[in-house]
Design a protein around this motif. Structure first.
Motif, PDB file in Angstrom:
ATOM      1  N   LEU A   1       0.905  -1.255   0.018  1.00  0.00           N
ATOM      2  CA  LEU A   1       0.075  -0.006   0.324  1.00  0.00           C
ATOM      3  C   LEU A   1       0.691   1.318  -0.009  1.00  0.00           C
ATOM      4  CD1 LEU A   1      -2.578  -0.794   2.438  1.00  0.00           C
ATOM      5  CD2 LEU A   1      -2.929  -1.081   0.306  1.00  0.00           C
ATOM      6  N   SER A   2       0.241   2.525  -0.518  1.00  0.00           N
ATOM      7  CA  SER A   2       1.097   3.693  -0.400  1.00  0.00           C
ATOM      8  C   SER A   2       0.992   4.206   0.966  1.00  0.00           C
ATOM      9  CB  SER A   2       0.357   4.699  -1.478  1.00  0.00           C
ATOM     10  OG  SER A   2      -0.983   4.797  -0.770  1.00  0.00           O
ATOM     11  N   THR A   3       1.745   5.317   1.155  1.00  0.00           N
ATOM     12  CA  THR A   3       1.849   5.979   2.482  1.00  0.00           C
ATOM     13  C   THR A   3       0.303   6.246   2.924  1.00  0.00           C
ATOM     14  OG1 THR A   3       3.891   6.705   2.207  1.00  0.00           O
ATOM     15  CG2 THR A   3       2.717   7.778   3.874  1.00  0.00           C
ATOM     16  N   GLN A   4      -0.339   7.000   1.818  1.00  0.00           N
ATOM     17  CA  GLN A   4      -1.617   7.418   2.083  1.00  0.00           C
ATOM     18  C   GLN A   4      -2.547   6.331   2.483  1.00  0.00           C
ATOM     19  OE1 GLN A   4      -2.590  10.842   2.222  1.00  0.00           O
ATOM     20  NE2 GLN A   4      -4.516   9.811   3.076  1.00  0.00           N
TER      21      GLN A   4
ATOM     22  N   PRO B   1      -6.920   0.405  19.548  1.00  0.00           N
ATOM     23  CA  PRO B   1      -5.975   1.403  19.946  1.00  0.00           C
ATOM     24  C   PRO B   1      -4.459   1.061  19.954  1.00  0.00           C
ATOM     25  CG  PRO B   1      -6.868  -0.005  21.587  1.00  0.00           C
ATOM     26  CD  PRO B   1      -7.512  -0.656  20.470  1.00  0.00           C
ATOM     27  N   HIS B   2      -4.181  -0.052  19.384  1.00  0.00           N
ATOM     28  CA  HIS B   2      -2.897  -0.302  19.470  1.00  0.00           C
ATOM     29  C   HIS B   2      -2.334  -1.030  18.006  1.00  0.00           C
ATOM     30  CE1 HIS B   2       0.362  -3.142  21.630  1.00  0.00           C
ATOM     31  NE2 HIS B   2       0.895  -2.042  20.916  1.00  0.00           N
ATOM     32  N   ILE B   3      -1.335  -0.339  17.685  1.00  0.00           N
ATOM     33  CA  ILE B   3      -0.762  -0.736  16.321  1.00  0.00           C
ATOM     34  C   ILE B   3       0.764  -1.280  16.500  1.00  0.00           C
ATOM     35  CG2 ILE B   3      -0.167   0.178  14.271  1.00  0.00           C
ATOM     36  CD1 ILE B   3      -3.167   0.242  14.763  1.00  0.00           C
ATOM     37  N   VAL B   4       1.056  -2.082  15.735  1.00  0.00           N
ATOM     38  CA  VAL B   4       2.276  -2.709  15.793  1.00  0.00           C
ATOM     39  C   VAL B   4       2.784  -2.946  14.416  1.00  0.00           C
ATOM     40  CG1 VAL B   4       4.000  -4.727  16.246  1.00  0.00           C
ATOM     41  CG2 VAL B   4       2.174  -4.166  17.681  1.00  0.00           C
ATOM     42  N   PHE B   5       3.637  -2.180  13.828  1.00  0.00           N
ATOM     43  CA  PHE B   5       4.395  -2.101  12.528  1.00  0.00           C
ATOM     44  C   PHE B   5       5.372  -3.542  12.575  1.00  0.00           C
ATOM     45  CE2 PHE B   5       3.255   2.327  13.583  1.00  0.00           C
ATOM     46  CZ  PHE B   5       2.416   2.235  12.333  1.00  0.00           C
ATOM     47  N   THR B   6       5.002  -4.140  11.647  1.00  0.00           N
ATOM     48  CA  THR B   6       5.756  -5.510  11.472  1.00  0.00           C
ATOM     49  C   THR B   6       6.062  -5.985   9.724  1.00  0.00           C
ATOM     50  OG1 THR B   6       6.082  -7.886  12.261  1.00  0.00           O
ATOM     51  CG2 THR B   6       3.865  -7.021  11.603  1.00  0.00           C
ATOM     52  N   GLY B   7       6.520  -6.827   9.428  1.00  0.00           N
ATOM     53  CA  GLY B   7       6.728  -7.347   8.222  1.00  0.00           C
ATOM     54  C   GLY B   7       6.846  -8.742   8.094  1.00  0.00           C
ATOM     55  N   GLY B   8       7.648  -9.369   7.110  1.00  0.00           N
ATOM     56  CA  GLY B   8       9.090  -8.514   6.631  1.00  0.00           C
ATOM     57  C   GLY B   8       9.833  -7.743   7.797  1.00  0.00           C
ATOM     58  N   GLU B   9      10.695  -6.809   6.988  1.00  0.00           N
ATOM     59  CA  GLU B   9      11.284  -5.902   7.875  1.00  0.00           C
ATOM     60  C   GLU B   9      10.658  -4.357   7.864  1.00  0.00           C
ATOM     61  OE1 GLU B   9      13.306  -6.019  10.586  1.00  0.00           O
ATOM     62  OE2 GLU B   9      13.102  -3.678  10.341  1.00  0.00           O
ATOM     63  N   PRO B  10       9.971  -3.904   8.973  1.00  0.00           N
ATOM     64  CA  PRO B  10       9.040  -2.669   8.593  1.00  0.00           C
ATOM     65  C   PRO B  10       9.913  -1.473   8.405  1.00  0.00           C
ATOM     66  CG  PRO B  10       9.070  -3.286  10.915  1.00  0.00           C
ATOM     67  CD  PRO B  10       9.592  -4.579   9.973  1.00  0.00           C
ATOM     68  N   THR B  11      11.249  -1.534   9.117  1.00  0.00           N
ATOM     69  CA  THR B  11      12.297  -0.354   8.785  1.00  0.00           C
ATOM     70  C   THR B  11      12.536  -0.292   7.395  1.00  0.00           C
ATOM     71  OG1 THR B  11      14.074  -1.781   9.424  1.00  0.00           O
ATOM     72  CG2 THR B  11      12.901  -0.745  11.165  1.00  0.00           C
ATOM     73  N   LEU B  12      12.395  -1.160   6.577  1.00  0.00           N
ATOM     74  CA  LEU B  12      12.654  -0.926   5.062  1.00  0.00           C
ATOM     75  C   LEU B  12      11.793  -0.138   4.420  1.00  0.00           C
ATOM     76  CD1 LEU B  12      13.638  -4.618   4.161  1.00  0.00           C
ATOM     77  CD2 LEU B  12      15.161  -2.682   4.622  1.00  0.00           C
ATOM     78  N   ARG B  13      10.471   0.218   5.098  1.00  0.00           N
ATOM     79  CA  ARG B  13       9.770   1.378   4.478  1.00  0.00           C
ATOM     80  C   ARG B  13      10.094   2.810   4.963  1.00  0.00           C
ATOM     81  NH1 ARG B  13       4.646   0.394   1.622  1.00  0.00           N
ATOM     82  NH2 ARG B  13       4.006   2.521   2.494  1.00  0.00           N
ATOM     83  N   SER B  14      10.465   3.633   4.219  1.00  0.00           N
ATOM     84  CA  SER B  14      11.095   5.070   4.498  1.00  0.00           C
ATOM     85  C   SER B  14      10.075   5.802   5.127  1.00  0.00           C
ATOM     86  CB  SER B  14      11.712   5.423   3.169  1.00  0.00           C
ATOM     87  OG  SER B  14      10.482   5.935   2.178  1.00  0.00           O
TER      88      SER B  14
END
Lengths: 430, 591
Positions: free
Chosen positions: A152-155, A170-183
């Motif tokens: 998905l796009s940033t928007q 109320p709680h979001i966890v960013f994950t992946g793959g490796e989520p830090t690869l998304r700028s």
């Protein structure tokens, strides 16, 4: 006279509580029927009947007693005196719950309902698998999708976050793959935090080797981070993640996170590759100053289905007993993730808590392309989050089957342990 | 969209709610796994209701003993109503004083216990005046009916319900004449009901969903040509709500359907369980917003497990809110049994602490001994306060996710069983040995001192516990080999095995000094007195020093709403362990 405070519509409401010593993030989710769920720092859940939910809303909005009593009288058939008495008593009780460290026994007298019996209208936590790209290549990785999976796009992710807030997550966890690869990760964190959501990051930690990047994430508002750390032995870690030099970067990232304000924990998958070294790894992490340690067994998904390095459930007891000893020595919190069949391994015996599958109940996952899956290891789409009505996703046959534990092995249904165990991880069954 | 444009009232009769004495219902918790209701519309405008409700009561919950079922109006004929729980006919059905109008069905000896399942069948043959005119753009008058199955307060019911709702219309219609209404209230099943014409010429509509729940108000309805019922069958009065009588709350006088308001279109809703019956006005400005909800006391619940096993007797004593001086005495006996200390003087209480300490001490025992190493009274009290604070905190941590109520009951039962075995012993020797083995558990009895003295009264002599000399400096140290010198370690978590072993007489035979039973009993009881006076000083003040930390008054705090970054502090969020049963719910896991 200040008018009585109107009671809220169904939805989630966010409060920040501050004292001189501490800060707490509090979410009050109000359901259609007026009942509520109080979520403290994304890790303590309390269920309120409509009266309690109303009182909590008033208290968290700092209504004066007089105004609160007026509001309660307006909503309920109750005398002012009765409302005043109950409100005052409830205020003390609520205070004890949202300040758990101040009162270790305040929640002991609460009514206890059996585990996994709550039926929320949406999960408490949503994992966002931003990408399936990864700079590690773990042999046991549970990811069953191609690395170049559509994203998905940033928007679009902003829209996802907004809609998640609207449905009360109320709680979001960013994950992946490796989520830090998304700028755009810092932007997404910032957006979620602006909504009022608590944010976490599951990462291999390599990007955190750059202190400036850690600072960027914390400035965006990130609350907690979980770093995968497979072994204190560099060669074992690198062999398991199949990326030479990864250990050095991960350790550096871990150290950077530890000196930040982030709440930091590690996670280690116990496999044949690293099992004998687990005690030493935990000693290593204890000496680093980790306050929370996560351990889990192989997840039977993706490469995990065929890697063949998983440990039998029956062999977990001595390993985890030793882990318990070490983490107690370092005054650490030990979190055991894996739902097991209790006839093989009962986490209660080691005081690890009741562990069961909470997929499509307390947590779910959205894939890089926006598809909702029951958890981040269960790759069966329940529908596109941005395109399909949430109720249809939530009430998808698979989601319901998981919630109601219909996918458990046949042998489990008559077992006395089934209420707690739930038959273990459905993926392990397959 | 199949809703007809209704210009006047549609009767909605809602049948509600089983409730189990709702005022006291805080411990009720159950699932309704199945519910089927058949609403048969009769040609005279009445309806028959037939409910089949299967309850699954939760483990540890209050038994389901009385089920209150609301009636759509007060015209029902009470003495025609029948009910069965399982295959047993129910003999007591009364007008409900909780749901008005409504009935109370008493399950009697067939109440559904905690953890049990039961199916209740209730048949209400006649509820008159159930049809109302529905003016719609058709060539003839239509009658309408709406129906809302019972539902319960979500505080008491959980889980999904396999729900089946059937409207059985008067006979003689063609399939094109009646019309069903789209279910309202978030019905999870298909909007379109199953439908067919039965052999007796009646058309039925049946809505089915295995994903319904019994805490949501769903509404179903249908309309049909009025000529299929008697000319007097359709009520022309506007429906108004009955007054509601709620135990403990304010109320009207229990009246019903006696007054008529102007041409407002209304539907009756009954909020199950809480015994509330009200009127929602769809087409007017009065109604729901002005109606007050029934008040139930605030209730908070958490998900968790039942009994926390594995607590020591001392920890169980704290959980059972035993006095602190007794907790300290139990701790004292614990360290003496483990040969970690011996009493030098009983009054004032002074200990000689072993060096090195045994390895099997609990943290609170170590703290206890550290306090007694302190010679200054004030410093010792402070350390004992700290020990107690840490002990309470650790128990709080251990108990997270467990039921205090069930756990206390569990340890209370252990205490009772310990006493039962002591008191059942046939000889003073066995009695004394059993008491020694389980002394810590017997001390959980609030009357343990009296009970001890009663048990050991009379001219009996018992073998002195092997560690007794460590407690009573006047008692001769037994001449024994190395195995006696170390003494038996307390094994608090293994009550059953320990007791069995002791009573079974499997220990090696050792000739122990004898002790008068009454002396032994008095000496045990004296331990607490020594603590409350000589060591702790003013017990109230001492306890206050502990509870101000463990259960403090609310600190001043500020709240603010809305977003904003989380800027650290002592309470950063951890993983999302959503409840005691978190697994996948934690922050990801398994990478």
């Amino acid at each position: 006279m200040t008018p009585a405070l109107d009671f809220p519509k169904a939805g989630v409401y966010h409060f920040l509580r501050e004292t001189q010593e501490e800060k707490s993030r509090i979410h009050l989710r109000i359901d259609e029927d007026g009942s509520g769920t109080l979520i403290v720092n994304a890790n303590r859940i309390f269920h309120f009947n409509p009266t309690a939910a109303s009182m909590a809303y008033l208290l968290l909005n700092r209504a004066t007693e007089a105004n609160a009593v007026r509001s309660l009288k307006k909503r309920f058939a109750i005398s002012a005196e009765h409302a005043r008495q109950d409100y005052a008593q409830f205020a003390n009780q609520l205070e004890g719950l949202i300040s758990p460290d101040a009162c270790p026994i305040c929640d002991l007298e609460l009514e206890v309902t059996p585990p996994f019996t709550a039926r929320p209208s949406a999960p408490y936590r949503m994992d966002l698998a931003l990408t399936y790209r990864c700079n590690n290549n773990c042999a046991h990785c549970y990811n069953a999708r191609p690395r170049n999976y559509p994203e998905l796009s940033t928007q679009d992710w902003f829209n996802v976050l907004d809609q998640l807030w609207e449905i009360g997550i109320p709680h979001i966890v960013f994950t992946g793959g490796e989520p830090t690869l998304r700028s755009d990760l810092p932007d997404l964190i910032r957006h979620a935090e602006a909504n009022g959501q608590i944010t976490g990051l599951n990462t291999n930690g390599r990007a955190l080797k750059d202190p400036a990047y850690v600072q960027q994430l914390t400035a965006a508002g990130l609350d907690h981070v979980q770093i995968t750390f497979e072994s204190h032995v560099p060669e074992i870690h690198d062999r398991m993640v199949r990326s030479k030099g990864a250990w050095n970067e991960t350790l550096e990232g871990l150290k950077n996170a530890l000196v930040s304000r982030l709440y930091v924990m590690t996670n280690t998958t116990m496999l044949q590759d690293n099992a004998v070294y687990i005690p030493d790894t935990l000693e290593f992490l204890g000496n680093l100053g980790l306050k929370t340690i996560g351990l889990n067994a192989l997840i039977y998904s993706g490469r995990g289905k065929s890697v063949g390095t998983g440990l039998p459930e029956a062999s977990l007891t001595p390993l985890l007993a030793r882990a318990r000893e070490i983490t107690e020595k370092f005054n650490q919190r030990l979190i055991w993730y894996t739902p097991t069949q209790y006839c093989h391994f009962d986490p209660m015996d080691l005081s690890l808590g009741v562990k069961g599958c909470t997929a499509a109940l307390y947590n779910m996952c959205i894939e890089p392309d926006g598809a909702v899956i029951p958890c981040q290891s269960y790759y069966e789409s329940l529908g596109s989050f941005l395109e399909k009505d949430w109720k249809q996703i939530w009430n998808h046959d698979l989601a319901v089957s998981l919630r109601e534990r219909k996918l458990a092995p046949d042998k489990c249904f008559d077992c006395s342990l089934f209420g707690d165990c739930g038959g273990g991880c459905p993926l392990a069954k397959e | 969209m199949k809703w007809l444009r209704l210009l006047c009232i549609i009767l909605i009769f809602s049948v509600l709610a089983s409730s189990t004495t709702p005022v006291f219902a805080q411990s009720y918790r159950f699932q309704v796994t199945d519910m089927a209701v058949v609403v048969t519309v009769n040609a005279d405008g009445s309806a028959s209701l037939d409910y089949t409700i299967t309850f699954q009561n939760d483990p540890g919950a209050h038994a389901i003993d009385i089920v209150d079922i609301g009636m759509p109006n007060a015209n029902y004929v009470l003495n025609t109503i029948t009910a069965q729980i399982g295959s047993t006919n129910i003999t007591k059905i009364t007008a409900s004083d909780v749901v008005i109008p409504g009935i109370s069905v008493y399950l009697g000896s067939d109440e559904i216990p905690a953890g049990g399942t039961g199916t209740l069948h209730v048949n209400i043959p006649t509820v008159p005046k159930m049809l109302y005119p529905a003016t719609q753009q058709t060539s003839e008058p239509y009658a309408s009916i709406e129906f809302q199955p019972n539902y319960f307060d979500s505080a008491y019911v959980h889980g999904t319900t396999n729900m089946q709702v059937t409207l059985l219309l008067p006979a003689g219609m063609t399939s094109k004449e009646p019309t069903y209404f789209t279910p309202q209230g978030g019905w999870p099943g298909p909007d379109q009901p199953e439908s067919a014409i039965m052999s007796d010429g009646r058309i039925f509509y049946t809505w089915v969903s295995s994903q319904a729940n019994d805490y949501t108000a769903y509404t179903f309805g249908a309309s049909f040509p009025a000529r299929y019922v008697n000319s007097t069958a359709i009520t022309t009065e506007t429906y108004v709500p009955p007054s509601t009588t709620v135990p403990g709350g304010s109320s009207g006088g229990g009246g019903f359907l006696t007054s008529i308001t102007s041409n407002l279109c209304g539907v009756v809703f009954c909020l199950g369980f809480v015994g509330f019956l009200g009127l929602i006005i769809y087409s007017a400005t009065v109604g729901a917003k002005k109606r007050k909800l029934e008040y139930l006391p605030p209730k908070i619940s958490v998900e968790g497990h039942g009994i926390k096993r594995g607590l020591t007797a001392v920890e169980a004593g704290v959980l059972m809110q035993q006095p602190m001086d007794k907790i300290f005495t139990m701790t004292l006996f614990g360290v003496l049994k483990k040969n970690a200390a011996e009493v030098v003087t009983q009054d004032p209480l002074e200990l000689k602490i072993a060096s090195p300490l045994p390895a099997d001490l609990y943290p609170y025992e170590t703290d206890f001994l550290a306090a007694f190493a302190e010679k200054n009274g004030e410093a010792r009290r402070n350390k004992l306060q700290t020990m107690m604070i840490n002990l309470i905190k650790s128990i709080g941590e251990k108990m997270k996710g467990f039921s205090q109520k069930e756990t206390v009951a569990y340890y209370d039962d252990i205490s009772k069983r310990a006493w039962a075995q002591v008191e059942a012993a046939n000889t003073p020797e066995v009695k004394g040995q059993a008491f020694d083995e389980n002394m810590d558990w017997t001390m959980l009895d609030r009357n343990y001192d009296t009970r001890t003295q009663q048990t050991f009264s009379g001219p009996i002599f018992i073998p002195a516990p092997i560690w007794w000399w460590r407690y009573d400096p006047t008692f001769s140290r037994p001449m024994a080999g190395p195995s006696m010198a170390t003494g038996p370690a307390a094994t608090p978590a293994s009550f059953g095995a320990g007791l069995g072993g002791a009573v079974g007489g499997s220990r090696p035979s050792i000739s122990l000094p004898q002790l008068p039973g009454s002396t032994f009993a008095a000496s045990v009881a004296k331990g607490v007195t020594s603590f409350s006076g000589g060591v702790l000083g003013d017990l109230t003040s001492f306890t206050g020093g502990v509870t101000k930390v463990t259960n403090p008054p609310p600190p001043p705090s500020t709240y603010r709403t809305g977003g904003g970054g989380f800027s650290g502090g002592g309470h950063a969020c951890a993983c999302a362990c959503a409840c005691a049963g978190c697994a996948c719910a934690c922050a990801g896991g398994g990478r």
